[in-house]
Motif scaffolding. Sequence first.
Motif, mmCIF file in Angstrom:
data_model
loop_
_atom_site.group_PDB
_atom_site.id
_atom_site.type_symbol
_atom_site.label_atom_id
_atom_site.label_comp_id
_atom_site.label_asym_id
_atom_site.label_seq_id
_atom_site.Cartn_x
_atom_site.Cartn_y
_atom_site.Cartn_z
ATOM 1 N N ILE A 14 -9.902 -145.602 22.925
ATOM 2 C CA ILE A 14 -10.804 -145.656 24.081
ATOM 3 C C ILE A 14 -11.068 -144.253 24.624
ATOM 4 O O ILE A 14 -12.206 -143.901 24.928
ATOM 5 N N GLY A 15 -10.031 -143.456 24.731
ATOM 6 C CA GLY A 15 -10.193 -142.089 25.232
ATOM 7 C C GLY A 15 -11.095 -141.255 24.347
ATOM 8 O O GLY A 15 -11.917 -140.476 24.831
ATOM 9 N N LEU A 16 -10.963 -141.441 23.032
ATOM 10 C CA LEU A 16 -11.818 -140.707 22.104
ATOM 11 C C LEU A 16 -13.281 -141.131 22.252
ATOM 12 O O LEU A 16 -14.184 -140.288 22.316
ATOM 13 N N ILE A 17 -13.499 -142.431 22.343
ATOM 14 C CA ILE A 17 -14.876 -142.929 22.507
ATOM 15 C C ILE A 17 -15.466 -142.428 23.821
ATOM 16 O O ILE A 17 -16.605 -141.962 23.857
ATOM 17 N N TRP A 18 -14.706 -142.532 24.902
ATOM 18 C CA TRP A 18 -15.211 -142.081 26.202
ATOM 19 C C TRP A 18 -15.500 -140.587 26.196
ATOM 20 O O TRP A 18 -16.475 -140.135 26.789
ATOM 21 N N THR A 19 -14.639 -139.814 25.544
ATOM 22 C CA THR A 19 -14.869 -138.375 25.462
ATOM 23 C C THR A 19 -16.161 -138.073 24.707
ATOM 24 O O THR A 19 -16.984 -137.273 25.162
ATOM 25 N N LEU A 20 -16.337 -138.717 23.564
ATOM 26 C CA LEU A 20 -17.543 -138.480 22.774
ATOM 27 C C LEU A 20 -18.797 -138.935 23.509
ATOM 28 O O LEU A 20 -19.843 -138.289 23.419
ATOM 29 N N GLN A 21 -18.700 -140.023 24.253
ATOM 30 C CA GLN A 21 -19.850 -140.457 25.038
ATOM 31 C C GLN A 21 -20.129 -139.473 26.176
ATOM 32 O O GLN A 21 -21.284 -139.156 26.455
ATOM 33 N N GLY A 22 -19.078 -139.020 26.825
ATOM 34 C CA GLY A 22 -19.260 -138.062 27.919
ATOM 35 C C GLY A 22 -19.859 -136.752 27.451
ATOM 36 O O GLY A 22 -20.613 -136.096 28.182
ATOM 37 N N LEU A 23 -19.539 -136.366 26.213
ATOM 38 C CA LEU A 23 -20.091 -135.131 25.644
ATOM 39 C C LEU A 23 -21.440 -135.365 24.978
ATOM 40 O O LEU A 23 -21.998 -134.459 24.364
ATOM 41 N N VAL A 25 -22.115 -137.054 22.352
ATOM 42 C CA VAL A 25 -22.056 -137.130 20.898
ATOM 43 C C VAL A 25 -22.396 -138.550 20.455
ATOM 44 O O VAL A 25 -23.105 -138.755 19.480
ATOM 45 N N LEU A 26 -21.866 -139.537 21.187
ATOM 46 C CA LEU A 26 -22.216 -140.943 20.960
ATOM 47 C C LEU A 26 -23.225 -141.342 22.027
ATOM 48 O O LEU A 26 -22.893 -141.470 23.197
ATOM 49 N N ALA A 27 -24.445 -141.515 21.621
ATOM 50 C CA ALA A 27 -25.505 -141.851 22.575
ATOM 51 C C ALA A 27 -25.717 -143.359 22.627
ATOM 52 O O ALA A 27 -25.135 -144.110 21.861
ATOM 53 N N GLY A 28 -26.549 -143.780 23.549
ATOM 54 C CA GLY A 28 -26.927 -145.182 23.635
ATOM 55 C C GLY A 28 -26.181 -145.962 24.691
ATOM 56 O O GLY A 28 -26.167 -147.184 24.674
ATOM 57 N N SER A 29 -25.553 -145.278 25.618
ATOM 58 C CA SER A 29 -24.769 -145.941 26.652
ATOM 59 C C SER A 29 -25.079 -145.278 27.992
ATOM 60 O O SER A 29 -25.541 -144.145 28.049
ATOM 61 N N ALA A 30 -24.766 -145.996 29.055
ATOM 62 C CA ALA A 30 -24.927 -145.414 30.393
ATOM 63 C C ALA A 30 -23.937 -144.268 30.610
ATOM 64 O O ALA A 30 -24.146 -143.417 31.464
ATOM 65 N N MET A 31 -22.865 -144.264 29.812
ATOM 66 C CA MET A 31 -21.855 -143.209 29.942
ATOM 67 C C MET A 31 -22.222 -141.959 29.147
ATOM 68 O O MET A 31 -21.588 -140.916 29.319
ATOM 69 N N SER A 32 -23.203 -142.052 28.285
ATOM 70 C CA SER A 32 -23.574 -140.920 27.433
ATOM 71 C C SER A 32 -24.087 -139.751 28.266
ATOM 72 O O SER A 32 -24.956 -139.905 29.116
ATOM 73 N N GLY A 33 -23.527 -138.591 28.009
ATOM 74 C CA GLY A 33 -23.945 -137.385 28.704
ATOM 75 C C GLY A 33 -23.393 -137.252 30.109
ATOM 76 O O GLY A 33 -23.765 -136.338 30.834
ATOM 77 N N SER A 34 -22.485 -138.125 30.508
ATOM 78 C CA SER A 34 -21.918 -138.081 31.855
ATOM 79 C C SER A 34 -20.645 -137.240 31.862
ATOM 80 O O SER A 34 -19.697 -137.544 31.141
ATOM 81 N N PRO A 35 -20.594 -136.200 32.678
ATOM 82 C CA PRO A 35 -19.406 -135.355 32.725
ATOM 83 C C PRO A 35 -18.163 -136.096 33.228
ATOM 84 O O PRO A 35 -17.042 -135.715 32.917
ATOM 85 N N VAL A 36 -18.371 -137.175 33.976
ATOM 86 C CA VAL A 36 -17.220 -137.959 34.458
ATOM 87 C C VAL A 36 -16.450 -138.517 33.267
ATOM 88 O O VAL A 36 -15.222 -138.428 33.209
ATOM 89 N N GLY A 38 -16.629 -137.428 30.219
ATOM 90 C CA GLY A 38 -16.133 -136.292 29.450
ATOM 91 C C GLY A 38 -14.828 -135.759 30.003
ATOM 92 O O GLY A 38 -14.097 -135.057 29.317
ATOM 93 N N THR A 39 -14.507 -136.116 31.244
ATOM 94 C CA THR A 39 -13.244 -135.717 31.870
ATOM 95 C C THR A 39 -12.206 -136.833 31.779
ATOM 96 O O THR A 39 -11.036 -136.580 31.468
ATOM 97 N N ILE A 40 -12.620 -138.068 32.041
ATOM 98 C CA ILE A 40 -11.690 -139.201 32.021
ATOM 99 C C ILE A 40 -11.212 -139.477 30.595
ATOM 100 O O ILE A 40 -10.046 -139.811 30.379
ATOM 101 N N GLY A 41 -12.098 -139.345 29.623
ATOM 102 C CA GLY A 41 -11.761 -139.627 28.229
ATOM 103 C C GLY A 41 -10.556 -138.862 27.715
ATOM 104 O O GLY A 41 -9.614 -139.471 27.189
ATOM 105 N N PRO A 42 -10.533 -137.541 27.848
ATOM 106 C CA PRO A 42 -9.366 -136.795 27.358
ATOM 107 C C PRO A 42 -8.075 -137.155 28.091
ATOM 108 O O PRO A 42 -6.993 -137.140 27.496
#
Length: 68
Positions: A14-23, A25-36, A38-42
């Motif tokens: 889950i942390g890896l997916i959230w990190t990639l979405q925050g950065l 890298v994985l697009a197509g979600s409301a979380m994509s590109g969100s710095p929040v 990208g911080t919570i994931g790691p």
Amino acid sequence: MWLLLVLGVILVAIGLIWTLQGLNVLAGSAMSGSPVWGTIGPIVLIVGVVLIIVAVVRRRRNSGARQQ
């Protein structure tokens, strides 16, 4: 011990997916590109790794005690 190991693996995934979405890298979600995310994931990823380490250390400690 198994519970900690399974929970740790799930948190790492889950942390890896959230990190990639925050950065973004994985697009197509409301979380994509969100710095929040990208911080919570790691943070979640690190917690998962710690749980895995604790589970492995406990298992080795218990199996060593059984052999003696």
